[in-house]
Design a protein around this motif. Sequence first.
Motif, PDB file in Angstrom:
ATOM      1  N   GLY A  49       0.816  -1.203  -0.009  1.00  0.00           N
ATOM      2  CA  GLY A  49      -0.187   0.043  -0.226  1.00  0.00           C
ATOM      3  C   GLY A  49       0.784   1.267  -0.004  1.00  0.00           C
ATOM      4  N   GLU A  50       2.164   0.982  -0.094  1.00  0.00           N
ATOM      5  CA  GLU A  50       2.774   2.232  -0.115  1.00  0.00           C
ATOM      6  C   GLU A  50       4.114   2.025  -1.000  1.00  0.00           C
ATOM      7  N   ASN A  51       4.689   3.112  -1.423  1.00  0.00           N
ATOM      8  CA  ASN A  51       6.144   3.117  -2.551  1.00  0.00           C
ATOM      9  C   ASN A  51       7.268   3.123  -1.556  1.00  0.00           C
ATOM     10  N   SER A  52       8.139   2.001  -1.765  1.00  0.00           N
ATOM     11  CA  SER A  52       9.263   1.948  -1.177  1.00  0.00           C
ATOM     12  C   SER A  52      10.331   2.261  -2.078  1.00  0.00           C
ATOM     13  N   LYS A  53      11.596   3.015  -1.663  1.00  0.00           N
ATOM     14  CA  LYS A  53      12.503   3.365  -2.387  1.00  0.00           C
ATOM     15  C   LYS A  53      13.317   2.267  -3.198  1.00  0.00           C
ATOM     16  N   VAL A  54      13.909   2.521  -4.163  1.00  0.00           N
ATOM     17  CA  VAL A  54      14.525   1.361  -4.993  1.00  0.00           C
ATOM     18  C   VAL A  54      15.935   1.610  -5.248  1.00  0.00           C
ATOM     19  N   THR A  55      16.778   0.503  -5.216  1.00  0.00           N
ATOM     20  CA  THR A  55      18.241   0.472  -5.267  1.00  0.00           C
ATOM     21  C   THR A  55      18.549   0.181  -6.558  1.00  0.00           C
ATOM     22  N   LEU A  56      19.288   1.153  -7.382  1.00  0.00           N
ATOM     23  CA  LEU A  56      19.830   0.986  -8.634  1.00  0.00           C
ATOM     24  C   LEU A  56      21.109   0.033  -8.890  1.00  0.00           C
ATOM     25  N   VAL A  57      21.257  -0.900  -9.737  1.00  0.00           N
ATOM     26  CA  VAL A  57      22.614  -1.567 -10.037  1.00  0.00           C
ATOM     27  C   VAL A  57      22.735  -1.444 -11.542  1.00  0.00           C
ATOM     28  N   ALA A  58      23.932  -0.663 -11.839  1.00  0.00           N
ATOM     29  CA  ALA A  58      24.333  -0.283 -13.344  1.00  0.00           C
ATOM     30  C   ALA A  58      25.682  -0.822 -13.731  1.00  0.00           C
ATOM     31  N   ASN A  59      25.862  -1.065 -14.794  1.00  0.00           N
ATOM     32  CA  ASN A  59      27.047  -1.516 -15.487  1.00  0.00           C
ATOM     33  C   ASN A  59      27.208  -0.693 -16.771  1.00  0.00           C
ATOM     34  N   SER A  60      28.676  -0.342 -17.030  1.00  0.00           N
ATOM     35  CA  SER A  60      29.066   0.227 -18.012  1.00  0.00           C
ATOM     36  C   SER A  60      28.374   1.668 -18.378  1.00  0.00           C
ATOM     37  N   ILE A  61      27.974   1.528 -19.635  1.00  0.00           N
ATOM     38  CA  ILE A  61      27.121   2.736 -20.141  1.00  0.00           C
ATOM     39  C   ILE A  61      25.902   3.277 -19.694  1.00  0.00           C
ATOM     40  N   GLY A  62      25.566   2.045 -18.699  1.00  0.00           N
ATOM     41  CA  GLY A  62      24.129   2.163 -17.931  1.00  0.00           C
ATOM     42  C   GLY A  62      24.243   3.053 -16.624  1.00  0.00           C
ATOM     43  N   THR A  63      25.596   3.279 -16.358  1.00  0.00           N
ATOM     44  CA  THR A  63      26.007   4.270 -15.186  1.00  0.00           C
ATOM     45  C   THR A  63      25.282   5.582 -15.366  1.00  0.00           C
ATOM     46  N   MET A  64      25.546   6.183 -16.550  1.00  0.00           N
ATOM     47  CA  MET A  64      25.126   7.619 -16.851  1.00  0.00           C
ATOM     48  C   MET A  64      23.591   7.661 -16.801  1.00  0.00           C
ATOM     49  N   SER A  65      22.748   6.565 -17.586  1.00  0.00           N
ATOM     50  CA  SER A  65      21.294   6.524 -17.149  1.00  0.00           C
ATOM     51  C   SER A  65      20.990   6.496 -15.805  1.00  0.00           C
ATOM     52  N   ALA A  66      21.322   5.481 -14.878  1.00  0.00           N
ATOM     53  CA  ALA A  66      21.067   5.371 -13.634  1.00  0.00           C
ATOM     54  C   ALA A  66      21.223   6.649 -12.857  1.00  0.00           C
ATOM     55  N   LEU A  67      22.388   7.242 -13.043  1.00  0.00           N
ATOM     56  CA  LEU A  67      22.675   8.424 -12.436  1.00  0.00           C
ATOM     57  C   LEU A  67      21.998   9.630 -12.594  1.00  0.00           C
TER      58      LEU A  67
END
Length: 257
Positions: A49-67
């Motif tokens: 019933g509520e939104n929890s925060k999410v942890t991102l895991v990123a590799n390589s060029i996906g780093t910039m998308s996550a940040l």
Amino acid sequence: GTAAGGNRLATSLELRHPLKSPYNFYTWGEQIADFTHDVIHNDSNKDSGENSKVTLVANSIGTMSALQSILDEPTLYDGCFVINPNFRELHMAEVPLSPLAMPLVRQIQSLLRTKGHGLFESLATPEIVTEILKEPYAVTDAIDEELVEVLLNPLLTKGADEVVFDTLSYSAGPLPEQQLSDSTFPSDVPVWVVYGKDDPWTPSGRVENLAKVCNNGDGPVERVVGLEGAGHCPHDEVPERVNELLSEFLDRLDGAN
């Protein structure tokens, strides 16, 4: 930053895609946020019933998308675990003698984008993908049929070649140091960086210096860990070591909440 781990200031970074492509770190960051809203939170709401925060895991060029997604919607996330960040050697700020070299680089990029589809089709085969992976992977035993299939199948979908060429021609946009040094990066979203020391695409000195470069050591990068004997994808090559560090990171986040 520099490959040796020194400091360098790019006074004016072009952030738009030079060929006006819609594929860029801003739209990719939006997709991550949309997935968080529409899929992760939609499913979790059914139970809690509520939104929890999410942890991102990123590799390589996906780093910039996550940040970038963290910068755009900081309240969605509680941390980011980065594996071998890519520093984009063809970025205009990275190319030596950029004012002279970039016009030629962009001509080649534009040519590939318009005329390179036949070349792409000839390279998108299991044999070629396997050979390409042998360069960044220090542990070549990790290159199996399953990995090749996981990487190759998306490349065989309609329009994939356009996305690949647009990505290769993206010589602008943000760099990791710029994003991590941004004054709006949330102070309550820690970043850990893990990288393979035998990665030919990721300069060790530059990775190790991330914490110092970003806001003189007062930025979000809490820890940088180099893994001996691993290349560009240590989560494939030495998964037990990466999983151990990821578990530590998640425990650290749990302790902060």
